[in-house]
Design a protein around this motif. Structure first.
Motif, PDB file in Angstrom:
ATOM      1  N   GLU A   1       0.808  -1.221   0.000  1.00 36.12           N
ATOM      2  CA  GLU A   1       0.000   0.000   0.000  1.00 36.12           C
ATOM      3  C   GLU A   1       0.841   1.271   0.000  1.00 36.12           C
ATOM      4  N   ARG A   2       2.155   1.166  -0.127  1.00 39.83           N
ATOM      5  CA  ARG A   2       3.031   2.330   0.044  1.00 39.83           C
ATOM      6  C   ARG A   2       2.808   3.423  -0.988  1.00 39.83           C
ATOM      7  N   PHE A   3       2.201   3.095  -2.123  1.00 35.96           N
ATOM      8  CA  PHE A   3       1.961   4.097  -3.159  1.00 35.96           C
ATOM      9  C   PHE A   3       0.643   4.844  -2.970  1.00 35.96           C
ATOM     10  N   TYR A   4      -0.161   4.455  -1.991  1.00 35.03           N
ATOM     11  CA  TYR A   4      -1.536   4.953  -1.904  1.00 35.03           C
ATOM     12  C   TYR A   4      -1.830   5.752  -0.636  1.00 35.03           C
ATOM     13  N   GLU A   5      -0.812   6.271   0.017  1.00 38.57           N
ATOM     14  CA  GLU A   5      -1.039   6.925   1.308  1.00 38.57           C
ATOM     15  C   GLU A   5      -2.016   8.091   1.207  1.00 38.57           C
ATOM     16  N   PHE A   6      -1.963   8.831   0.100  1.00 38.90           N
ATOM     17  CA  PHE A   6      -2.808  10.018   0.012  1.00 38.90           C
ATOM     18  C   PHE A   6      -4.109   9.772  -0.747  1.00 38.90           C
ATOM     19  N   ARG A   7      -4.515   8.520  -0.821  1.00 37.84           N
ATOM     20  CA  ARG A   7      -5.842   8.247  -1.370  1.00 37.84           C
ATOM     21  C   ARG A   7      -6.923   8.847  -0.480  1.00 37.84           C
ATOM     22  N   THR A   8      -6.554   9.200   0.756  1.00 37.53           N
ATOM     23  CA  THR A   8      -7.528   9.777   1.683  1.00 37.53           C
ATOM     24  C   THR A   8      -8.073  11.112   1.201  1.00 37.53           C
ATOM     25  N   LYS A   9      -7.419  11.731   0.229  1.00 33.50           N
ATOM     26  CA  LYS A   9      -7.942  13.004  -0.275  1.00 33.50           C
ATOM     27  C   LYS A   9      -9.300  12.811  -0.951  1.00 33.50           C
ATOM     28  N   ARG A  10      -9.644  11.566  -1.286  1.00 39.00           N
ATOM     29  CA  ARG A  10     -10.961  11.313  -1.872  1.00 39.00           C
ATOM     30  C   ARG A  10     -12.085  11.578  -0.889  1.00 39.00           C
ATOM     31  N   LEU A  11     -11.747  11.684   0.401  1.00 42.01           N
ATOM     32  CA  LEU A  11     -12.759  12.000   1.397  1.00 42.01           C
ATOM     33  C   LEU A  11     -13.169  13.463   1.331  1.00 42.01           C
ATOM     34  N   GLY A  12     -12.391  14.284   0.710  1.00 36.70           N
ATOM     35  CA  GLY A  12     -12.480  15.726   0.494  1.00 36.70           C
ATOM     36  C   GLY A  12     -13.688  16.459   1.063  1.00 36.70           C
ATOM     37  N   PRO A  13     -14.155  17.463   0.355  1.00 38.54           N
ATOM     38  CA  PRO A  13     -13.891  17.711  -1.054  1.00 38.54           C
ATOM     39  C   PRO A  13     -12.494  18.243  -1.394  1.00 38.54           C
ATOM     40  N   SER A  14     -11.753  18.784  -0.436  1.00 41.04           N
ATOM     41  CA  SER A  14     -10.430  19.319  -0.733  1.00 41.04           C
ATOM     42  C   SER A  14      -9.429  18.804   0.293  1.00 41.04           C
ATOM     43  N   PHE A  15      -8.157  18.986  -0.044  1.00 42.53           N
ATOM     44  CA  PHE A  15      -7.103  18.310   0.703  1.00 42.53           C
ATOM     45  C   PHE A  15      -5.864  19.205   0.696  1.00 42.53           C
ATOM     46  N   ILE A  16      -5.322  19.480   1.875  1.00 41.76           N
ATOM     47  CA  ILE A  16      -4.092  20.279   1.963  1.00 41.76           C
ATOM     48  C   ILE A  16      -3.042  19.464   2.695  1.00 41.76           C
ATOM     49  N   THR A  17      -1.883  19.343   2.072  1.00 42.60           N
ATOM     50  CA  THR A  17      -0.773  18.650   2.708  1.00 42.60           C
ATOM     51  C   THR A  17       0.480  19.497   2.576  1.00 42.60           C
ATOM     52  N   SER A  18       1.422  19.263   3.448  1.00 42.91           N
ATOM     53  CA  SER A  18       2.693  19.963   3.379  1.00 42.91           C
ATOM     54  C   SER A  18       3.763  19.049   3.942  1.00 42.91           C
ATOM     55  N   SER A  19       5.018  19.400   3.681  1.00 39.97           N
ATOM     56  CA  SER A  19       6.124  18.533   4.051  1.00 39.97           C
ATOM     57  C   SER A  19       7.271  19.371   4.591  1.00 39.97           C
ATOM     58  N   ILE A  20       7.820  18.940   5.721  1.00 36.84           N
ATOM     59  CA  ILE A  20       8.973  19.629   6.300  1.00 36.84           C
ATOM     60  C   ILE A  20      10.053  18.609   6.663  1.00 36.84           C
ATOM     61  N   PHE A  21      11.296  19.050   6.600  1.00 35.56           N
ATOM     62  CA  PHE A  21      12.422  18.251   7.064  1.00 35.56           C
ATOM     63  C   PHE A  21      12.804  18.727   8.460  1.00 35.56           C
ATOM     64  N   VAL A  22      12.896  17.783   9.401  1.00 33.56           N
ATOM     65  CA  VAL A  22      13.272  18.142  10.768  1.00 33.56           C
ATOM     66  C   VAL A  22      14.383  17.207  11.238  1.00 33.56           C
ATOM     67  N   PRO A  23      15.282  17.687  12.091  1.00 31.94           N
ATOM     68  CA  PRO A  23      16.337  16.819  12.621  1.00 31.94           C
ATOM     69  C   PRO A  23      15.739  15.694  13.460  1.00 31.94           C
ATOM     70  N   THR A  24      16.264  14.508  13.319  1.00 32.80           N
ATOM     71  CA  THR A  24      15.744  13.353  14.055  1.00 32.80           C
ATOM     72  C   THR A  24      15.671  13.589  15.566  1.00 32.80           C
ATOM     73  N   PRO A  25      16.707  14.204  16.192  1.00 34.52           N
ATOM     74  CA  PRO A  25      16.615  14.422  17.652  1.00 34.52           C
ATOM     75  C   PRO A  25      15.515  15.390  18.060  1.00 34.52           C
ATOM     76  N   ARG A  26      15.083  16.284  17.134  1.00 34.88           N
ATOM     77  CA  ARG A  26      14.062  17.281  17.473  1.00 34.88           C
ATOM     78  C   ARG A  26      12.655  16.816  17.099  1.00 34.88           C
ATOM     79  N   PHE A  27      12.552  15.635  16.542  1.00 40.18           N
ATOM     80  CA  PHE A  27      11.266  15.160  16.048  1.00 40.18           C
ATOM     81  C   PHE A  27      10.177  15.107  17.123  1.00 40.18           C
ATOM     82  N   PRO A  28      10.441  14.584  18.326  1.00 36.00           N
ATOM     83  CA  PRO A  28       9.365  14.556  19.339  1.00 36.00           C
ATOM     84  C   PRO A  28       8.808  15.944  19.649  1.00 36.00           C
ATOM     85  N   GLU A  29       9.683  16.936  19.734  1.00 41.58           N
ATOM     86  CA  GLU A  29       9.226  18.292  20.018  1.00 41.58           C
ATOM     87  C   GLU A  29       8.420  18.865  18.861  1.00 41.58           C
ATOM     88  N   VAL A  30       8.845  18.572  17.634  1.00 40.65           N
ATOM     89  CA  VAL A  30       8.116  19.062  16.463  1.00 40.65           C
ATOM     90  C   VAL A  30       6.712  18.476  16.414  1.00 40.65           C
TER      91      VAL A  30
END
Length: 548
Positions: free
Chosen positions: A364-393
């Motif tokens: 199922e690794r290619f289908y993670e964002f199939r959830t946008k079909r629940l819409g009607p609209s869908f907003i996603t974003s992506s950030i890079f964070v340092p592994t040690p700071r991940f819990p705080e983020v």
């Protein structure tokens, strides 16, 4: 030895035929209310007449429906923003050969017309959408690919999709190390231009690490090979692979890529761990990155994402936070590595789920964002964070979702030992007047990343205001590189180094930042966005694409 396999671009993806048909219906509906003006159509026809003097007429299009289709990527755009951006191309050219591309580039430079290269636009930051109209270069017909077994690489046209190239190589006994999670539709040229990371990046790196060489048409119409197919490009001199990977089409048109290959492994071994919560999952990820083990891939999802999958009528595993890992190699090596992973995960509430569940999650690794079909609209974003700071983020992002009154679900991947690619998303409704306020989420999310020594995962149009945050010297150098290679500013203008507008004047980063901050405050004053919860529970199969 070279063995070629070419696939027609019109071939439907077998995995999602209903979505393709539904998308077409959606575009047709939109075109009825969003057609270009008569004045714009006259300009398009005049431009088409000039282009068809040296191009085949069948590869040049100016129809209203097509121009509307090419004015969007996967992100919904508030209508108000269209006042400042001319996102409808004047003409679409679908080149079949590099000679077609060269001819268009020379014409565009002579006539000072913007060019925007486009794959399948699976990115959501506006990188393949015009801001000043112009010529859209749809690269999907340049989709040939073939093996070069002597040099242990595969050569793929910019329009070839990653999944088809990957499957082809695997059938021949070769492994393409990394590819985007949107590989079903994402093109080779598209992912290379965004400099992305994806599935397999933990072991084999991101888009840049896959490239041996690129064939690029420069803004003056000359053709450049950025590296060598036969040897590594580690000699002294400027690294042109690094210059063009991630350049978002602002320096030239990538027409073909030569990609590294590896021997196909004895086995792939997916493993899934269920954790009590995202905090424990984050700690487990940090622990694994410090172990002497290097999985092919590590990805994760939270309970809200699993609930959304369930609302689609699927049967995801139960759990509050899932860590999906895949090993590749010999059975003996995978046995050893699995023991290390399981011990590390168990220190932070990780429980190994069944092999059947793990296999299902990997498929199922290619289908993670199939959830946008629940819409009607869908907003996603992506950030890079340092592994040690991940819990705080994680905590800060949850607070952001609460303050903006949106229901966040989480997916993400771990591209290397130092970095987490964190991808929250939420469902919304672009038909509402308040929709424009929700677009501030991506800006506020990137603010969190920068405060924790991270960054946004891309720039495009909508995140170009972040460029100065990387470093003023970096930004200045990028302006100079763009001006030096593309002095006429015809290559995908208004992206990466600036937020361009239809008027030719960029929006200052400070103005964009102040505006987005104001939108975030206003969104927090509005009632909580309940609509997505209602749709997920009561109307799981309904979406904007299927609505009549």
């Amino acid at each position: 030895m070279a063995e070629e396999e070419s696939l027609p671009v019109a071939e439907k993806a077998e995995e999602q035929p209903s979505e393709v048909e539904a998308a077409k219906e959606s575009v047709e509906e939109q075109a009825k209310v969003d057609t270009p003006s008569k004045r714009s159509k006259a300009k398009s026809q005049a431009l088409k007449k000039k282009l068809t003097a040296f191009l085949e007429e069948e590869i040049v299009a100016t129809e209203d429906l097509e121009r509307t289709l090419y004015s969007h990527d996967t992100a919904p755009i508030p209508k108000l923003l269209e006042l400042g951006f001319n996102m409808s191309p004047d003409v679409i050219v679908k080149p079949k050969t590099i000679d077609d591309v060269v001819a268009v580039v020379k014409f565009a430079r002579k006539n000072d017309i913007p060019i925007v290269p486009r794959g399948t636009s699976t990115w959501a930051l506006g990188g393949s959408v015009p801001v000043r109209g112009g010529i859209m270069l749809d690269m999907n017909h340049m989709n040939e690919y073939y093996l070069d077994e002597d040099n242990f690489c595969v050569v793929a046209g910019a329009g070839a999709t990653w999944k088809k190239v990957y499957d082809y190589c695997l059938r021949k006994g070769y492994l393409l190390g990394a590819y985007p999670s949107s590989a079903l539709g994402s093109t080779v040229g598209g992912w290379v231009n965004t400099g992305g990371i994806g599935i397999g990046s933990y072991k084999y790196g991101g888009a840049y690490e896959q490239v041996r060489s690129l064939e690029v048409v420069l803004p003056n119409g000359e053709i450049m090979d950025t590296g060598s197919r036969a040897t590594v490009s580690n000699q002294s001199g400027y690294n042109f692979n690094g210059l063009f990977v991630g350049s978002e089409g602002t320096l030239g048109i990538v027409t073909r890529a030569t990609l590294k290959l590896y021997p196909a492994p004895e086995e792939f071994r997916p493993i899934t761990y269920a954790h009590d919560d995202m905090q424990n999952l984050a700690k487990a990820i940090f622990q694994i990155t410090r172990e002497k083990v290097r999985p092919l891939h590590m990805g994760f999802v939270d309970k809200r994402h699993l609930d959304a999958i369930k609302a689609l009528g699927k049967s995801p595993p139960s759990g509050n936070a899932l860590l999906n890992v895949c090993l590749e190699g010999s059975k003996a090596d995978n046995d050893r590595d699995e023991e290390i992973l399981t011990e590390a995960a168990s220190k932070f509430t990780g429980k190994k789920l069944s092999d059947k569940i793990a296999e299902h999650e990997w498929e199922e690794r290619f289908y993670e964002f199939r959830t946008k079909r629940l819409g009607p609209s869908f907003i996603t974003s992506s950030i890079f964070v340092p592994t040690p700071r991940f819990p705080e983020v994680i905590e800060r992002v949850e607070e952001l979702g609460a303050s903006m009154k949106v229901n966040l679900a989480i997916t993400g991947v771990v591209p290397d030992r130092s970095t987490v690619d964190y991808m929250p998303y939420f469902l919304t409704d672009e038909r509402k007047m308040t929709f424009i306020l929700t677009t501030a989420f991506t800006k506020k999310l990137s603010d969190i990343a920068f405060k924790h020594n991270g960054s946004s995962a891309g720039l495009g149009v909508w995140m170009a205001n972040n460029l100065p945050k990387y470093s003023k010297n970096n930004a200045r150098a990028m302006y100079d590189i763009k001006a030096g290679i593309d002095p006429y500013d015809i290559m995908n203008p208004g992206k990466l180094v600036e937020i361009g507008t239809r008027f030719g004047l960029p929006i200052p980063p400070i103005a964009m930042n102040v505006g987005m901050d104001a939108f975030a405050v206003l969104k927090g004053l509005m009632p909580h966005d309940k609509m997505p919860e209602v749709m997920m529970k009561d109307q799981p199969k309904r979406s904007l694409l299927s609505r009549k």
